[in-house]
Design a protein around this motif. Structure first.
Motif, short mmCIF file in Angstrom:
data_model
loop_
_atom_site.label_atom_id
_atom_site.label_comp_id
_atom_site.label_asym_id
_atom_site.label_seq_id
_atom_site.Cartn_x
_atom_site.Cartn_y
_atom_site.Cartn_z
N VAL A 105 -16.42 -25.97 15.41
CA VAL A 105 -15.60 -24.85 15.89
C VAL A 105 -16.38 -23.57 15.67
O VAL A 105 -17.33 -23.53 14.90
N SER A 134 -16.44 -19.32 14.91
CA SER A 134 -15.68 -18.21 14.34
C SER A 134 -15.49 -17.16 15.42
O SER A 134 -16.40 -16.91 16.21
N CYS A 175 -5.12 -14.46 14.68
CA CYS A 175 -5.25 -15.86 14.27
C CYS A 175 -6.03 -15.97 12.97
O CYS A 175 -6.88 -16.84 12.84
N GLU A 189 -8.51 -14.59 11.76
CA GLU A 189 -9.96 -14.42 11.75
C GLU A 189 -10.28 -13.01 11.25
O GLU A 189 -9.39 -12.17 11.11
N VAL A 237 -6.67 -21.96 17.58
CA VAL A 237 -7.11 -21.62 16.23
C VAL A 237 -5.92 -21.63 15.28
O VAL A 237 -5.99 -22.13 14.16
N LYS A 270 -5.40 -23.97 11.95
CA LYS A 270 -5.21 -23.42 10.61
C LYS A 270 -3.82 -23.70 10.06
O LYS A 270 -3.49 -23.26 8.95
#
Length: 850
Positions: A568, A570, A685, A687, A830, A834
């Motif tokens: 995946v 970032s 999300c 990040e 995402v 998570k």
């Protein structure tokens, strides 16, 4: 250290020096690749880890070289140059009977062979930090590639002096059948492009470090056939023959100089093509003749030529034909080890002279304290303080333990010595990240084997046993109490490709956790961490790097298989406009109100913060001045920056434009902490944020201190930041790779097809002069890059060579709050991965009314 683009022949060339030191046999040199120690390195034919090796040489300088070195070092050459401390070698050999004679002509060279693959450029940085000179290898056919430029830039920013070796000349002679004049042109082109890069990134303190053949800083040759030369070799030979001074001859052998045999004089022009350039006439033509005679197998001519150049073959060697014979003859006539050794000894600085100008780059503390002075003079005296930098960990033969590999900058490190081991986060005077322990053993690293010695003086690289329990990846070792750390290394790439691992059987979980710890140690760049959802994440710089890390994890560090998720990527969350309103949030007890707005940072400033030009550690006034001059900020606002984030150094910031608020400074810490939290895990999300800037507009605080504590303000500041972000038209940014493809013209169509399917944009293509190759450069999202290499190879019939390196962050088109757009789909994916609720929280959860 030896640095170059992938597959330009670094390891093969290193062999020549290893063979010259007598560690491997001459006839195997070039095929053994002694420094590729791991099984998968030999199998794939690429270097993955940088390998250090220390070797002992004899080299007798001529008087001219002596004078040159003396002027460069600013001291007498009676001291054996640099790290060739006679002490060391004599201690090593005092037990054995065949002591090599330590004279003025003995040199100890610490060589590090580094990988060229872009995914492993962190290994190159680690190697450059602990060496003073770099041998840059360039393929004469491919010329200077992307990675050559990257490693050269790293070398110059670390203040490492380069010399150049133009490799694979045998291919130009045998495959392309170039004429001597074409060869000269292709050499000149390669040297010019290297000098352009060096000039672009030049550092005043390094002085002029461009490379010139006539100054002896460029060598030509072939690593595989083990032959090579600098102009010095031929100039020496011809200066005796013509009776010209050596240095005059050097200048004549390169550039537009022609020898007119009729008039017996040197001329600057070629008289309408009748004369041959001196470099071609005196150097390339004899080599071409030798090649032609041997490849066409003309026995009589070979004998005649051998007599002229003074090479005598043994009985068994005379029966060889074709390439094996070529290799033997060239190896005896122009041994590449000598050419490179000569460049290293005469042209590259010794530790004593290099540390003089490198100390500002290395040392974090004040540049006039005891430690800095010891580094500056490379002091090896009995009472000199020890300063040593550990740049990486090398896995040792017993599983799970590591040798700490680094370089002694001052003093000497001895077995059993009590030292202070300081991690990268150590602050002088504090106790954190500091251990005071004994060193168990000191080793000299010799490629595949290690030699144990009593102590190692400054200027050398060495391995330590028993430090790996304390340091994670790198750190400083010293005996001086008030010493600061040596600066941590800046890497040119960032880990953007991640994947989650889990054990196949639940009882292997402790093994996995232990294995991840070891993996994090063994590679300077890889990140291993645990998400809040309990996944174990490995982050690496590219697909190949990730593959190697997973292989290491399963085979060396765990011994069992793991389940690996799809890789995946970032993302970063950012905004595209200013907030549509001033957002307000109240604290949980309704007594405090924060007003804030969000606005985007310019790309230039975000890049400057990421590269460290603008940082939280700078002096606020100087930083404000610079931001006003270069990035159009208002000076008063720039002075009131409270915090950079995430982690106190990222490309987001909070500043304060409030007027006359009571108790404002009491909540500064709390707002900054809330900002760090928000920047690390943002609203869309979870990040990180990138290039977002928050303005604190107004604050209303409760008069009683107990009602405006950390617990009230910190969550509130996070909420108000999320609110102002959601009102400022949020966007997602995705990482983009710079793809560099070299491909023949007839196969270009395939590359375009593959790139277009993967949202790639080609922004430059140039024809390589003298070859059918085209070099294409394109930007392609990292998200689309998995399996790209295989695709391109399939589409072009294996003719294309792609190389990918992280380039920049780019905004995705579309609204991430709308689930039908591309960024919207990404956000939902995402969030599901998570374990969050699939939809982005609505604005009214963060925005309060008065």
């Amino acid at each position: 250290s030896v640095i170059a683009h992938v597959d330009h022949g670094k390891s093969t060339l290193t062999d020549s020096l290893v063979a010259k030191a007598g560690i491997i046999a001459q006839k195997h040199a070039g095929e053994t690749r002694y420094t590729d120690t791991r099984a998968d390195e030999a199998e794939r034919g690429i270097t993955i880890k940088s390998t250090g090796i220390s070797m002992f040489f004899e080299y007798s300088m001529s008087d001219a070289e002596r004078a040159e070195v003396t002027s460069a070092e600013g001291r007498n050459v009676e001291v054996t140059v640099g790290s060739a401390d006679a002490v060391l070698a004599s201690q090593e050999h005092s037990e054995t009977s065949d002591t090599p004679n330590i004279t003025d002509n003995s040199y100890l060279i610490n060589l590090i062979d580094s990988p060229g693959h872009v995914d492993f450029s962190s290994e190159v940085t680690a190697a450059l930090r602990i060496t003073d000179g770099a041998l840059v290898v360039v393929d004469t056919i491919e010329g200077v590639c992307v990675q050559t430029e990257t490693v050269l830039r790293q070398a110059i920013s670390e203040r490492v002096k380069p010399v150049l070796h133009v490799n694979k000349v045998d291919r130009a002679l045998l495959e392309l059948q170039l004429s001597p004049e074409d060869m000269y042109q292709s050499f000149a082109r390669a040297i010019e492009s290297v000098n352009v890069i060096i000039a672009t990134y030049n550092d005043e303190l390094l002085g002029d470090c461009q490379v010139y053949p006539e100054k002896g800083t460029v060598s030509f040759g072939s690593g595989l056939h083990q032959w090579g030369f600098t102009l010095c070799k031929f100039a020496r030979m011809y200066s005796e023959k013509f009776g010209i001074a050596f240095d005059k001859m050097m200048i004549k052998l390169w550039g537009d100089n022609y020898f007119d045999a009729k008039g017996k004089k040197w001329v600057r022009n070629d008289k309408d093509g009748t004369l041959e350039r001196a470099f071609c006439q005196f150097i390339m033509s004899p080599i071409c003749k030798m090649f032609a005679a041997i490849m066409e197998d003309k026995k009589a001519k070979i004998q005649k030529l051998l007599k002229v150049v003074g090479v005598s073959l043994k009985k068994d060697e005379e029966e060889l034909v074709g390439k094996p014979l070529l290799k033997r003859v060239m190896q005896k006539w122009l041994p590449v080890g000598d050419a490179i050794l000569e460049m290293i000894v005469v042209k590259l600085p010794s530790p004593a002279s290099a540390q003089r100008y490198r100390v500002d780059n290395l040392y974090d503390g004040p540049l006039d304290d005891a430690a800095a002075n010891a580094i500056r003079t490379c002091d090896t005296g009995p009472d000199a303080p020890l300063m040593m930098y550990i740049s990486k960990m090398v896995p040792s033969s017993d599983r799970g333990r590591f040798f700490a590999f680094g370089r002694v900058f001052s003093g000497r490190i001895a077995t059993g010595q009590k030292v202070r081991i300081m991690g990268p986060n150590y602050v002088p005077g504090k106790k954190s990240d500091l251990w005071i322990k004994n060193i168990q053993r000191t080793l000299i690293m010799m490629g595949r084997v290690q030699e144990q010695v009593q102590d190692i003086p400054a200027g050398n690289t060495c391995g330590l046993v028993g430090v790996d329990q304390y340091l994670l990846k790198s750190g400083t070792i010293t005996t001086l109490e008030e010493a600061h750390c040596i600066k941590t290394m800046k890497f040119s790439v960032s880990p953007v490709v991640r994947c989650a691992v889990e054990p196949k059987r639940a009882q292997d979980l402790p093994k996995l956790v232990e294995g991840l710890k070891r993996l994090a140690k063994s590679d300077p760049m890889v990140l291993c961490y645990t998400e809040e959802s309990g996944e174990h994440i490995i982050a690496a710089t590219g697909e190949l790097h990730l593959e190697i890390c997973l292989k290491d994890l399963q085979e060396d560090f765990m011994g069992t298989d793991v389940k690996v998720s799809d890789p995946v990527v970032s993302y970063r969350e950012s905004i595209s406009g200013n907030s549509s309103q001033t957002c307000l949030s109240k604290s949980a007890n309704k007594h405090n109100r924060l007003y804030m707005e969000a606005l985007p940072l310019s790309d230039e400033l975000a890049d400057a913060i990421e590269s460290g030009k603008v940082s939280a550690k700078d002096d606020p006034k100087l930083r404000a001045r610079a931001m006003a001059d270069e990035y159009g900020w208002d000076v008063t606002e720039a002075r009131k920056i409270w915090s950079f984030g995430p982690d106190g150094s990222g490309p987001n910031l909070v500043y304060d434009v409030t007027k006359g608020v009571n108790y404002l400074l009491e909540i500064k810490e709390s707002v900054a902490a809330g900002f760090q939290w928000a920047a690390k895990q943002s609203v869309l999300c979870d990040e990180q944020m990138r290039s977002v800037c928050f303005k604190l507009m107004d604050v209303t605080l409760h008069a009683d201190a107990i009602h405006r504590g950390m617990g009230q303000i910190m969550p509130t500041s996070r909420r108000v930041m999320f609110a102002s972000m959601l009102t400022a038209s949020p966007i997602l940014q995705e990482p983009v790779f710079l793809v560099d493809i070299s491909v023949p013209q007839d196969a270009m169509g395939g590359c375009y097809g593959v790139l277009t399917r993967r949202r790639g944009v080609v922004f430059s293509e140039e024809q390589r002069p003298g070859t059918p190759m085209v070099q294409m450069k394109a930007h392609m999202p990292v998200m689309e890059s998995f399996g790209f290499n295989a695709d391109v190879r399939a589409a072009t019939g294996g003719k294309a060579f792609p190389q990918m390196v992280f380039s920049h962050w780019q905004s995705m088109n579309g609204d991430p709050l709308d689930a039908t757009t591309k960024p919207g789909e990404v956000v939902i994916k995402v969030r599901q991965r998570k374990g969050l609720a699939p939809e982005v929280p609505p604005l009214d959860r963060f925005l309060d009314r008065l």
